[in-house]
Design an enzyme around this catalytic site. Structure first.
Site, PDB file in Angstrom:
ATOM      1  N   TYR A 138       0.868  -1.182   0.000  1.00 57.70           N
ATOM      2  CA  TYR A 138       0.000   0.000   0.000  1.00 57.70           C
ATOM      3  C   TYR A 138       0.904   1.230   0.000  1.00 57.70           C
ATOM      4  O   TYR A 138       1.470   1.598   1.017  1.00 57.70           O
ATOM      5  CB  TYR A 138      -0.894  -0.075   1.242  1.00 57.70           C
ATOM      6  CG  TYR A 138      -1.886   1.056   1.449  1.00 57.70           C
ATOM      7  CD1 TYR A 138      -1.991   2.147   0.595  1.00 57.70           C
ATOM      8  CD2 TYR A 138      -2.766   0.996   2.528  1.00 57.70           C
ATOM      9  CE1 TYR A 138      -2.922   3.149   0.816  1.00 57.70           C
ATOM     10  CE2 TYR A 138      -3.691   2.003   2.761  1.00 57.70           C
ATOM     11  CZ  TYR A 138      -3.764   3.081   1.906  1.00 57.70           C
ATOM     12  OH  TYR A 138      -4.674   4.077   2.139  1.00 57.70           O
ATOM     13  N   LYS A 168      -1.267  -1.231  -4.209  1.00 55.97           N
ATOM     14  CA  LYS A 168      -2.337  -0.231  -4.059  1.00 55.97           C
ATOM     15  C   LYS A 168      -1.628   1.101  -4.068  1.00 55.97           C
ATOM     16  O   LYS A 168      -0.885   1.424  -3.145  1.00 55.97           O
ATOM     17  CB  LYS A 168      -3.090  -0.464  -2.747  1.00 55.97           C
ATOM     18  CG  LYS A 168      -3.995   0.691  -2.335  1.00 55.97           C
ATOM     19  CD  LYS A 168      -4.878   0.254  -1.211  1.00 55.97           C
ATOM     20  CE  LYS A 168      -5.488   1.328  -0.350  1.00 55.97           C
ATOM     21  NZ  LYS A 168      -5.653   2.642  -0.888  1.00 55.97           N
ATOM     22  N   GLU A 197     -10.091  10.581  -7.990  1.00 55.16           N
ATOM     23  CA  GLU A 197     -10.279  11.693  -8.933  1.00 55.16           C
ATOM     24  C   GLU A 197      -9.495  11.498 -10.227  1.00 55.16           C
ATOM     25  O   GLU A 197      -9.763  12.138 -11.234  1.00 55.16           O
ATOM     26  CB  GLU A 197      -9.791  13.022  -8.360  1.00 55.16           C
ATOM     27  CG  GLU A 197     -10.170  13.443  -6.997  1.00 55.16           C
ATOM     28  CD  GLU A 197      -9.496  12.742  -5.844  1.00 55.16           C
ATOM     29  OE1 GLU A 197      -9.255  11.517  -5.894  1.00 55.16           O
ATOM     30  OE2 GLU A 197      -9.235  13.412  -4.850  1.00 55.16           O
ATOM     31  N   VAL A 211      -8.871   1.110  -5.534  1.00 49.22           N
ATOM     32  CA  VAL A 211      -9.313   1.052  -4.135  1.00 49.22           C
ATOM     33  C   VAL A 211      -9.563   2.482  -3.711  1.00 49.22           C
ATOM     34  O   VAL A 211      -8.693   3.339  -3.898  1.00 49.22           O
ATOM     35  CB  VAL A 211      -8.208   0.496  -3.198  1.00 49.22           C
ATOM     36  CG1 VAL A 211      -8.744   0.324  -1.776  1.00 49.22           C
ATOM     37  CG2 VAL A 211      -7.641  -0.808  -3.720  1.00 49.22           C
TER      38      VAL A 211
HETATM   39  C1  SI3 Z   1      -5.748   9.728   1.238  1.00 41.61           C
HETATM   40  C2  SI3 Z   1      -6.963   8.900   1.015  1.00 41.61           C
HETATM   41  O1  SI3 Z   1      -7.767   8.730   1.911  1.00 41.61           O
HETATM   42  N1  SI3 Z   1      -7.112   8.374  -0.202  1.00 41.61           N
HETATM   43  C3  SI3 Z   1      -8.233   7.523  -0.538  1.00 41.61           C
HETATM   44  C4  SI3 Z   1      -8.893   7.984  -1.794  1.00 41.61           C
HETATM   45  O2  SI3 Z   1      -9.967   7.139  -2.080  1.00 41.61           O
HETATM   46  C5  SI3 Z   1      -9.405   9.406  -1.606  1.00 41.61           C
HETATM   47  O3  SI3 Z   1     -10.311   9.478  -0.526  1.00 41.61           O
HETATM   48  C6  SI3 Z   1     -10.110   9.864  -2.852  1.00 41.61           C
HETATM   49  O4  SI3 Z   1      -9.235   9.806  -3.943  1.00 41.61           O
HETATM   50  C7  SI3 Z   1     -10.654  11.277  -2.696  1.00 41.61           C
HETATM   51  O5  SI3 Z   1      -9.615  12.196  -2.537  1.00 41.61           O
HETATM   52  C8  SI3 Z   1      -7.749   6.102  -0.715  1.00 41.61           C
HETATM   53  O6  SI3 Z   1      -6.623   6.006  -1.553  1.00 41.61           O
HETATM   54  C9  SI3 Z   1      -7.379   5.594   0.636  1.00 41.61           C
HETATM   55  C10 SI3 Z   1      -7.809   4.247   0.848  1.00 41.61           C
HETATM   56  O7  SI3 Z   1      -8.041   3.492  -0.062  1.00 41.61           O
HETATM   57  C11 SI3 Z   1      -7.898   3.833   2.236  1.00 41.61           C
HETATM   58  O8  SI3 Z   1      -8.709   4.392   2.944  1.00 41.61           O
HETATM   59  O9  SI3 Z   1      -7.127   2.956   2.619  1.00 41.61           O
END
Ligand code: SI3
Length: 312
Positions: A138, A168, A197, A211
């Protein structure tokens, strides 16, 4: 090493941890939550103890509840990163005992590894604690502070970690991501992108799945984007991604905001986060609710024609 499980692909929801108003895990809604993901959002894989789910604040035994028979989830991957190697190894063993389909680990983020070899040696020890489970790295340098490029880490990784199955990648460096894919094509790894995004750009670079937090409530729409991409309807795919960029990025994506949005969209009470995080403010919830209503959220009308002016 060959694993009986099929390759992890498509969308994987980073789980939100449902809590009661006084900060206890709300076990009573987990079944409803899983049902919602599978039936309403078409998301059949989850990533437990996620960043979004407040990984370090939540016991791994919670995830036993997601692995109950009859839940129709394809794969449950559990993040087992922790502050010490020993704790990570215990979490990895526990994940294997409760029947997880894979484990993922972030780089140690307090006393940090400063070279690729040190990081690999750490990951190897964690992976070895659950030798029957597929292992995912990750990569989230903005939060761990460990800036070793993923491409560098993947070079020769199977020699060190035979259970390695994928990455990931929660970073915006698409060059690094593209190089990971390009240099490991023969390995059949899962390349899971984690910046929702930018998913469309990552698909172009060869992502095999994603993910993220937004797939909890935008899973259905994102699946439509994946389908449009698959059909080579790039203009429609871009409309989905743009809609996401234009409208949802204005709402905010932190743990508290995601809990509030998910509660509004699914009707399942996700409750507050734990300190030091703060519950989303009343103002946020009210404006998010108004925004979601004005968006005609559940239909996103007119996407096909590229009309992004939905109720704006
Ligand atoms: C920094 C963060 O929380 N990034 C999210 C993204 O899904 C993020 O919320 C999304 O791209 C919106 O900014 C994920 O990469 C994190 C994730 O999968 C997790 O919660 O483990």
């Amino acid at each position: 090493m060959a694993f009986p499980k099929k390759k992890l692909q498509g969308l994987v929801a980073a789980t939100i941890t449902p809590m009661t108003e006084n900060g206890e895990i709300n076990f009573s809604v987990i079944g409803q939550y899983v049902d919602y993901l599978v039936k309403e959002q078409g998301v059949k894989n989850i990533f437990g103890k996620s960043t979004l789910g407040m990984s370090l604040h939540v016991s791994s035994s919670v995830f036993r509840r997601y692995i109950l028979p009859g839940y129709q989830l394809d794969q449950v991957i559990i993040h087992v990163g922790a502050l010490s190697l020993k704790e990570s190894q215990e979490l990895a063993q526990h994940a294997a005992e409760i029947g997880a389909d894979g484990i993922a680990v972030i780089a140690p983020f307090f006393l940090k590894p400063w070279t690729k070899d040190i990081l690999i040696n750490f990951l190897k020890e964690v992976a070895a604690a659950a030798p029957a489970l597929p292992f995912y790295y990750y990569h989230i340098p903005a939060l761990t502070g460990v800036k070793i490029r993923a491409e560098e880490l993947l070079d020769g990784i199977l020699d060190k970690i035979p259970t390695f199955q994928g990455l990931k990648f929660s970073d915006t460096d698409l060059l690094d991501f593209g190089q990971c894919v390009d240099q490991n094509r023969q390995q059949q790894f899962a390349f899971l992108f984690g910046v929702d995004e930018q998913l469309l750009s990552a698909l172009v670079m060869g992502a095999t799945g994603a993910v993220g937090s937004t797939y909890n409530y935008l899973g259905k729409k994102t699946n439509q984007m994946l389908e449009a991409f698959e059909q080579k309807d790039f203009s429609l795919a871009l409309n989905y991604q743009s809609c996401f960029l234009i409208y949802f990025s204005r709402l905010g994506f932190g743990v508290s905001q995601t809990k509030a949005i998910m509660t509004l969209v699914s009707g399942i009470p996700m409750g507050p986060p734990r300190l030091p995080l703060q519950k989303a403010s009343r103002e946020f919830t009210d404006s998010a609710e108004a925004k979601l209503k004005s968006l005609d959220f559940l239909s996103f009308t007119d996407l096909k024609d590229g009309n992004l002016e939905v109720g704006s």
